[in-house]
Design a protein around this motif. Structure first.
Motif, PDB file in Angstrom:
ATOM      1  N   ALA A  59       0.839  -1.198   0.000  1.00 23.61           N
ATOM      2  CA  ALA A  59       0.000   0.000   0.000  1.00 23.61           C
ATOM      3  C   ALA A  59       0.871   1.244   0.000  1.00 23.61           C
ATOM      4  CB  ALA A  59      -0.910   0.010   1.226  1.00 23.61           C
ATOM      5  N   CYS A  60       0.441   2.215  -0.763  1.00 22.88           N
ATOM      6  CA  CYS A  60       1.050   3.539  -0.751  1.00 22.88           C
ATOM      7  C   CYS A  60      -0.097   4.525  -0.552  1.00 22.88           C
ATOM      8  CB  CYS A  60       1.803   3.812  -2.058  1.00 22.88           C
ATOM      9  SG  CYS A  60       2.637   5.430  -2.091  1.00 22.88           S
ATOM     10  N   GLY A  61      -0.335   4.921   0.692  1.00 20.65           N
ATOM     11  CA  GLY A  61      -1.455   5.790   1.019  1.00 20.65           C
ATOM     12  C   GLY A  61      -2.398   5.119   1.993  1.00 20.65           C
ATOM     13  N   ASP A  62      -2.830   5.851   3.036  1.00 28.25           N
ATOM     14  CA  ASP A  62      -3.666   5.269   4.089  1.00 28.25           C
ATOM     15  C   ASP A  62      -5.010   4.770   3.575  1.00 28.25           C
ATOM     16  OD1 ASP A  62      -1.702   5.784   5.937  1.00 28.25           O
ATOM     17  OD2 ASP A  62      -2.576   7.683   6.623  1.00 28.25           O
ATOM     18  N   MET A  63      -5.575   5.427   2.573  1.00 28.21           N
ATOM     19  CA  MET A  63      -6.892   5.030   2.108  1.00 28.21           C
ATOM     20  C   MET A  63      -6.897   3.615   1.519  1.00 28.21           C
ATOM     21  SD  MET A  63      -7.578   7.122  -1.471  1.00 28.21           S
ATOM     22  CE  MET A  63      -7.379   8.752  -0.754  1.00 28.21           C
ATOM     23  N   VAL A  64      -5.737   3.116   1.131  1.00 29.43           N
ATOM     24  CA  VAL A  64      -5.644   1.762   0.573  1.00 29.43           C
ATOM     25  C   VAL A  64      -6.022   0.732   1.638  1.00 29.43           C
ATOM     26  CG1 VAL A  64      -4.114   0.033  -0.435  1.00 29.43           C
ATOM     27  CG2 VAL A  64      -3.872   2.446  -1.070  1.00 29.43           C
ATOM     28  N   TYR A  65      -5.404   0.837   2.823  1.00 27.29           N
ATOM     29  CA  TYR A  65      -5.705  -0.111   3.891  1.00 27.29           C
ATOM     30  C   TYR A  65      -7.181  -0.051   4.276  1.00 27.29           C
ATOM     31  CZ  TYR A  65      -0.688  -0.759   4.695  1.00 27.29           C
ATOM     32  OH  TYR A  65       0.641  -1.063   4.554  1.00 27.29           O
ATOM     33  N   GLU A  66      -7.720   1.165   4.381  1.00 22.84           N
ATOM     34  CA  GLU A  66      -9.110   1.317   4.773  1.00 22.84           C
ATOM     35  C   GLU A  66     -10.061   0.756   3.712  1.00 22.84           C
ATOM     36  OE1 GLU A  66     -10.400   2.384   7.739  1.00 22.84           O
ATOM     37  OE2 GLU A  66      -8.292   2.101   8.268  1.00 22.84           O
ATOM     38  N   SER A  67      -9.740   0.998   2.460  1.00 23.03           N
ATOM     39  CA  SER A  67     -10.573   0.479   1.375  1.00 23.03           C
ATOM     40  C   SER A  67     -10.545  -1.046   1.342  1.00 23.03           C
ATOM     41  CB  SER A  67     -10.100   1.042   0.031  1.00 23.03           C
ATOM     42  OG  SER A  67     -10.809   0.462  -1.049  1.00 23.03           O
ATOM     43  N   ASP A  68      -9.357  -1.628   1.471  1.00 18.53           N
ATOM     44  CA  ASP A  68      -9.236  -3.091   1.465  1.00 18.53           C
ATOM     45  C   ASP A  68      -9.977  -3.701   2.652  1.00 18.53           C
ATOM     46  OD1 ASP A  68      -7.705  -2.793  -0.771  1.00 18.53           O
ATOM     47  OD2 ASP A  68      -5.805  -3.376   0.149  1.00 18.53           O
ATOM     48  N   ARG A  69      -9.807  -3.091   3.833  1.00 23.23           N
ATOM     49  CA  ARG A  69     -10.496  -3.595   5.021  1.00 23.23           C
ATOM     50  C   ARG A  69     -12.009  -3.546   4.826  1.00 23.23           C
ATOM     51  NH1 ARG A  69     -13.296  -1.332   8.583  1.00 23.23           N
ATOM     52  NH2 ARG A  69     -12.706   0.769   7.893  1.00 23.23           N
ATOM     53  N   LEU A  70     -12.479  -2.443   4.287  1.00 22.58           N
ATOM     54  CA  LEU A  70     -13.909  -2.252   4.067  1.00 22.58           C
ATOM     55  C   LEU A  70     -14.465  -3.295   3.104  1.00 22.58           C
ATOM     56  CD1 LEU A  70     -16.288  -0.355   4.690  1.00 22.58           C
ATOM     57  CD2 LEU A  70     -15.573   1.036   2.729  1.00 22.58           C
ATOM     58  N   GLN A  71     -13.771  -3.541   2.015  1.00 25.65           N
ATOM     59  CA  GLN A  71     -14.254  -4.506   1.030  1.00 25.65           C
ATOM     60  C   GLN A  71     -14.273  -5.922   1.591  1.00 25.65           C
ATOM     61  OE1 GLN A  71     -13.141  -3.619  -3.248  1.00 25.65           O
ATOM     62  NE2 GLN A  71     -11.694  -2.258  -2.212  1.00 25.65           N
ATOM     63  N   GLY A  72     -13.265  -6.234   2.412  1.00 23.54           N
ATOM     64  CA  GLY A  72     -13.246  -7.543   3.052  1.00 23.54           C
ATOM     65  C   GLY A  72     -14.409  -7.725   4.014  1.00 23.54           C
ATOM     66  N   GLU A  73     -14.720  -6.673   4.787  1.00 22.19           N
ATOM     67  CA  GLU A  73     -15.820  -6.756   5.750  1.00 22.19           C
ATOM     68  C   GLU A  73     -17.184  -6.843   5.055  1.00 22.19           C
ATOM     69  OE1 GLU A  73     -15.491  -3.402   8.316  1.00 22.19           O
ATOM     70  OE2 GLU A  73     -13.741  -4.185   9.398  1.00 22.19           O
ATOM     71  N   LEU A  74     -17.332  -6.078   3.967  1.00 22.16           N
ATOM     72  CA  LEU A  74     -18.605  -6.057   3.260  1.00 22.16           C
ATOM     73  C   LEU A  74     -18.753  -7.203   2.264  1.00 22.16           C
ATOM     74  CD1 LEU A  74     -18.838  -2.219   2.448  1.00 22.16           C
ATOM     75  CD2 LEU A  74     -20.030  -3.471   4.267  1.00 22.16           C
ATOM     76  N   ASP A  75     -17.624  -7.869   1.964  1.00 23.51           N
ATOM     77  CA  ASP A  75     -17.613  -8.926   0.952  1.00 23.51           C
ATOM     78  C   ASP A  75     -18.086  -8.384  -0.399  1.00 23.51           C
ATOM     79  OD1 ASP A  75     -17.050 -11.563   0.172  1.00 23.51           O
ATOM     80  OD2 ASP A  75     -19.162 -12.106   0.268  1.00 23.51           O
ATOM     81  N   GLU A  76     -17.709  -7.136  -0.684  1.00 23.58           N
ATOM     82  CA  GLU A  76     -18.033  -6.536  -1.971  1.00 23.58           C
ATOM     83  C   GLU A  76     -17.095  -5.365  -2.232  1.00 23.58           C
ATOM     84  OE1 GLU A  76     -21.092  -2.892  -1.721  1.00 23.58           O
ATOM     85  OE2 GLU A  76     -22.087  -4.820  -1.611  1.00 23.58           O
ATOM     86  N   GLY A  77     -16.961  -5.023  -3.493  1.00 28.72           N
ATOM     87  CA  GLY A  77     -16.127  -3.895  -3.881  1.00 28.72           C
ATOM     88  C   GLY A  77     -15.381  -4.202  -5.161  1.00 28.72           C
ATOM     89  N   PRO A  78     -15.002  -3.197  -5.914  1.00 28.32           N
ATOM     90  CA  PRO A  78     -14.351  -3.429  -7.208  1.00 28.32           C
ATOM     91  C   PRO A  78     -13.005  -4.133  -7.093  1.00 28.32           C
ATOM     92  CG  PRO A  78     -14.249  -1.113  -6.588  1.00 28.32           C
ATOM     93  CD  PRO A  78     -15.185  -1.765  -5.629  1.00 28.32           C
ATOM     94  N   CYS A  79     -12.192  -3.745  -6.121  1.00 27.94           N
ATOM     95  CA  CYS A  79     -10.873  -4.379  -5.953  1.00 27.94           C
ATOM     96  C   CYS A  79     -11.034  -5.839  -5.540  1.00 27.94           C
ATOM     97  CB  CYS A  79     -10.049  -3.651  -4.892  1.00 27.94           C
ATOM     98  SG  CYS A  79     -10.082  -1.859  -4.994  1.00 27.94           S
ATOM     99  N   PHE A  80     -11.946  -6.063  -4.599  1.00 22.63           N
ATOM    100  CA  PHE A  80     -12.206  -7.404  -4.071  1.00 22.63           C
ATOM    101  C   PHE A  80     -12.693  -8.330  -5.187  1.00 22.63           C
ATOM    102  CE2 PHE A  80     -14.798 -10.297  -1.263  1.00 22.63           C
ATOM    103  CZ  PHE A  80     -13.723 -10.798  -0.553  1.00 22.63           C
TER     104      PHE A  80
END
Length: 230
Positions: A59-80
């Motif tokens: 990750a380069c940038g804090d929003m990366v970790y937050e976005s990845d965590r969010l997608q994992g928790e929601l089980d949805e998202g473009p990256c996921f």
């Protein structure tokens, strides 16, 4: 996008990535280079899906970790979805997260709170393997124009080759370290218990099989004094 200049930067990047001394260093450099080289990119990361879980590899940038965590928790998202090959896509682009995103409604709502305005992702893959998805983030809606798909794909192509090479080097170095560790453990057993080389190896192998522990881990325990077969 100045494609001639970008092509020159890609050539330099390819050599730079191959010069990294570990797989993790290569992953980190890919993320950092995406932010540095791709116009409009404010943050970048590499996401993999392992046993259904989102794993941030770099990750380069804090929003990366937050976005990845969010997608994992929601089980949805473009990256996921991209990283787990849902729908067989190899690239996605969200030009404006303020616009409706029917496929990822919950994620889009939370992503806006993180300050993400637009996103693009490209699979990192070779003919034989894939390494996850390279995801690019921008704070400004509209920052991810059509050109960014090509720019991201070019960077991802160079990155995948470098990752394949780095993984091979890491595997070779790990194998060499394991052989060295086993050799040292055998030497300790031979000296301590007056064993032959074959007998010392048989002792290590027997412990490995009986306790279902990898041979290199048994060797490490002998070297550190935590295990004495006698």
């Amino acid at each position: 996008m100045e494609w001639r200049k970008y092509a020159e930067q890609m050539a330099v990047l390819a050599r730079h990535l191959l010069a990294q001394d570990s797989l993790q260093a290569t992953l980190d450099e890919i993320a950092a280079s995406a932010v540095k080289l791709i116009e409009g990119c404010d943050a970048a990361g590499i996401l993999a899906v392992r046993k259904g879980r989102a794993v941030t590899l770099a990750a380069c940038g804090d929003m990366v970790y937050e976005s990845d965590r969010l997608q994992g928790e929601l089980d949805e998202g473009p990256c996921f979805d991209l990283a787990r090959h849902k729908d067989g896509e190899r690239v996605y682009r969200i030009e404006d997260l303020n616009q409706p995103q029917p496929a990822w409604e919950r994620f889009a709502a939370e992503a806006r709170k993180l300050g993400i305005g637009s996103m693009t992702g490209v699979l990192l893959y070779t003919d034989e393997d894939d390494f996850g998805a390279l995801n690019l983030y921008a704070r400004r809606p509209g920052a991810m124009g059509k050109d960014i798909e090509t720019a991201g794909w070019l960077l991802a192509s160079h990155a995948a080759v470098a990752l394949d090479s780095a993984r091979t080097i890491d595997q070779l170095e790990h194998a060499m370290e394991s052989r060295h560790s086993i050799g040292e453990a055998m030497g300790i057993l031979m000296e301590r218990h007056q064993l032959s080389e074959d007998d010392a190896f048989d002792v290590l192998r027997r412990i490995s099989q009986q306790h279902n522990i990898k041979l290199r881990d048994v060797a490490q325990r002998v070297r550190t004094g935590r295990t004495d077969p006698a």
